[in-house]
Design a protein around this motif. Structure first.
Motif, PDB file in Angstrom:
ATOM      1  N   THR A 109       0.751  -1.315   0.192  1.00  0.00           N
ATOM      2  CA  THR A 109      -0.134   0.113  -0.105  1.00  0.00           C
ATOM      3  C   THR A 109       1.061   1.194   0.075  1.00  0.00           C
ATOM      4  O   THR A 109       2.003   1.137   0.456  1.00  0.00           O
ATOM      5  CB  THR A 109      -1.137   0.091   1.328  1.00  0.00           C
ATOM      6  OG1 THR A 109      -1.768   1.053   1.122  1.00  0.00           O
ATOM      7  CG2 THR A 109      -0.244   0.103   2.449  1.00  0.00           C
ATOM      8  N   GLU A 110       0.256   2.223  -0.507  1.00  0.00           N
ATOM      9  CA  GLU A 110       1.028   3.667  -0.517  1.00  0.00           C
ATOM     10  C   GLU A 110       0.131   4.759  -0.222  1.00  0.00           C
ATOM     11  O   GLU A 110      -1.084   4.749  -0.687  1.00  0.00           O
ATOM     12  CB  GLU A 110       1.443   3.660  -2.030  1.00  0.00           C
ATOM     13  CG  GLU A 110       2.197   5.028  -2.465  1.00  0.00           C
ATOM     14  CD  GLU A 110       2.526   4.941  -3.834  1.00  0.00           C
ATOM     15  OE1 GLU A 110       1.841   4.315  -4.737  1.00  0.00           O
ATOM     16  OE2 GLU A 110       3.328   5.874  -4.379  1.00  0.00           O
ATOM     17  N   VAL A 111       0.772   5.744   0.392  1.00  0.00           N
ATOM     18  CA  VAL A 111      -0.233   6.859   0.556  1.00  0.00           C
ATOM     19  C   VAL A 111      -0.090   7.853  -0.888  1.00  0.00           C
ATOM     20  O   VAL A 111       0.777   8.329  -1.088  1.00  0.00           O
ATOM     21  CB  VAL A 111       0.471   7.787   1.508  1.00  0.00           C
ATOM     22  CG1 VAL A 111      -0.689   9.284   1.976  1.00  0.00           C
ATOM     23  CG2 VAL A 111       0.353   6.908   2.887  1.00  0.00           C
ATOM     24  N   ALA A 112      -1.282   7.867  -1.492  1.00  0.00           N
ATOM     25  CA  ALA A 112      -1.215   8.196  -2.846  1.00  0.00           C
ATOM     26  C   ALA A 112      -1.265   9.840  -2.790  1.00  0.00           C
ATOM     27  O   ALA A 112      -0.957  10.639  -3.447  1.00  0.00           O
ATOM     28  CB  ALA A 112      -2.213   7.694  -3.882  1.00  0.00           C
ATOM     29  N   ASP A 113      -2.291  10.226  -1.745  1.00  0.00           N
ATOM     30  CA  ASP A 113      -2.605  11.845  -1.863  1.00  0.00           C
ATOM     31  C   ASP A 113      -3.093  12.247  -0.519  1.00  0.00           C
ATOM     32  O   ASP A 113      -3.680  11.135   0.297  1.00  0.00           O
ATOM     33  CB  ASP A 113      -3.832  12.193  -2.848  1.00  0.00           C
ATOM     34  CG  ASP A 113      -3.570  13.425  -3.270  1.00  0.00           C
ATOM     35  OD1 ASP A 113      -2.596  14.163  -2.654  1.00  0.00           O
ATOM     36  OD2 ASP A 113      -4.513  13.947  -4.042  1.00  0.00           O
ATOM     37  N   TYR A 114      -2.826  13.424  -0.104  1.00  0.00           N
ATOM     38  CA  TYR A 114      -3.685  14.141   0.952  1.00  0.00           C
ATOM     39  C   TYR A 114      -4.056  15.503   0.666  1.00  0.00           C
ATOM     40  O   TYR A 114      -3.080  16.189   0.159  1.00  0.00           O
ATOM     41  CB  TYR A 114      -2.796  14.041   2.141  1.00  0.00           C
ATOM     42  CG  TYR A 114      -3.683  14.701   3.455  1.00  0.00           C
ATOM     43  CD1 TYR A 114      -4.676  14.062   3.987  1.00  0.00           C
ATOM     44  CD2 TYR A 114      -3.118  15.959   3.836  1.00  0.00           C
ATOM     45  CE1 TYR A 114      -5.433  14.546   5.078  1.00  0.00           C
ATOM     46  CE2 TYR A 114      -4.031  16.473   4.791  1.00  0.00           C
ATOM     47  CZ  TYR A 114      -4.839  15.900   5.670  1.00  0.00           C
ATOM     48  OH  TYR A 114      -5.718  16.394   6.533  1.00  0.00           O
TER      49      TYR A 114
END
Lengths: 134, 149
Positions: free
Chosen positions: B98-103
């Protein structure tokens, strides 16, 4: 059985109305999915979180909605499945699953899909792109 | 407040599309079609095997992103998307991360809301992507303030 590629734009898949949502449904989904967030199963935890009662996992409703397409999995598969969670689902809610054909392309069909509560409010809605095997 | 974790990833985790799990999952969403659970039916199908329902990746372990802290209460699941190259086959091994794609933050009637987008990947042993998933989580102002303390 009917084939999806014989459908015309605006035609619908057979609707499915679910049994009223029960606690055991949500306990089973928690166990099967591994999502044990207690707001879905334990009243006290739901009220502590500011909810009037336990709510269904959004993913339970999304999982249910995809079964409209299960009879057609020899013809193709769900390539894209996009859902917005619009309204919470509570115990005893009666959910109806719907899909209407929106666009026809050479290799895929685009459907608008939704799960609607008995009061007419949309619980979840979105799109399915069904890829057809050539 | 989550800007600094954009792009952070977990390590790949080995997962099995396990027959018993697929059966239990299909039952839990009222979708016990033989294409998912009946071995002979699967063999006769175009897939030569049973397959898993499209939302089955919910059960996979995607590993932890060390830099990402999310509270376990007060989060709202806003949107969910799946993209498949092909259905998942019962019995196969899938490597997930998993990856943090955006905030980003957006003003709404409930105050300033935070939106975190987690992207998840499922690959075969050769590293080919089988599916991707985007999960958009809404962080309410109350929770956001709590976290920044």
């Amino acid at each position: 059985m009917n084939r999806l590629i014989d459908m015309k734009i605006g035609e619908v898949l057979n609707e499915i109305s679910l049994e009223p949502v029960s606690r055991i449904d949500l306990i089973k989904y928690a166990g099967a999915s591994g999502d044990f967030n207690p707001i879905h199963t334990i009243d006290k935890e739901a009220t502590k979180a500011g909810l009037p009662g336990i709510i269904a996992h959004g993913m339970w409703t999304m999982g249910n909605l995809s079964k409209l397409f299960t009879p057609y999995l020899e013809e193709g598969f769900i390539q894209d499945y996009k859902i917005r969670f619009a309204d919470m689902v509570f115990l005893d809610d009666v959910i109806t699953l719907k899909a209407v054909l929106d666009e026809v392309h050479e290799n895929y069909l685009d459907f608008d899909v939704m799960a609607v509560k008995a009061n007419g409010k949309v619980a979840i809605k979105g799109n399915v792109r069904f890829k057809i095997y050539q | 407040m989550y800007k600094n974790v954009i792009g952070k990833k977990s390590k790949k985790v080995k997962n099995m599309v396990e027959r018993g799990m697929v059966k239990r999952f299909a039952e839990s969403i009222g979708d016990s079609h033989p294409i998912f659970i009946d071995e002979e039916y699967g063999r006769q199908s175009r897939y030569k095997k049973n397959i898993a329902p499209p939302t089955f990746p919910r059960v996979f372990d995607y590993g932890e992103i060390n830099e990402l802290y999310l509270p376990n209460v007060g989060l709202i699941h806003g949107e969910q998307t799946y993209h498949y190259e092909r259905p998942l086959l019962v019995g196969e091994t899938i490597y997930c991360f998993t990856e943090v794609a955006d905030y980003y933050e957006k003003k709404a009637s409930l105050g300033l809301l935070g939106f975190i987008v987690l992207k998840r990947y499922g690959e075969d042993a050769e590293g080919n992507t089988i599916f991707t998933e985007d999960q958009s989580i809404i962080i309410t102002e109350t929770i956001r303030k709590e976290l920044s303390k």
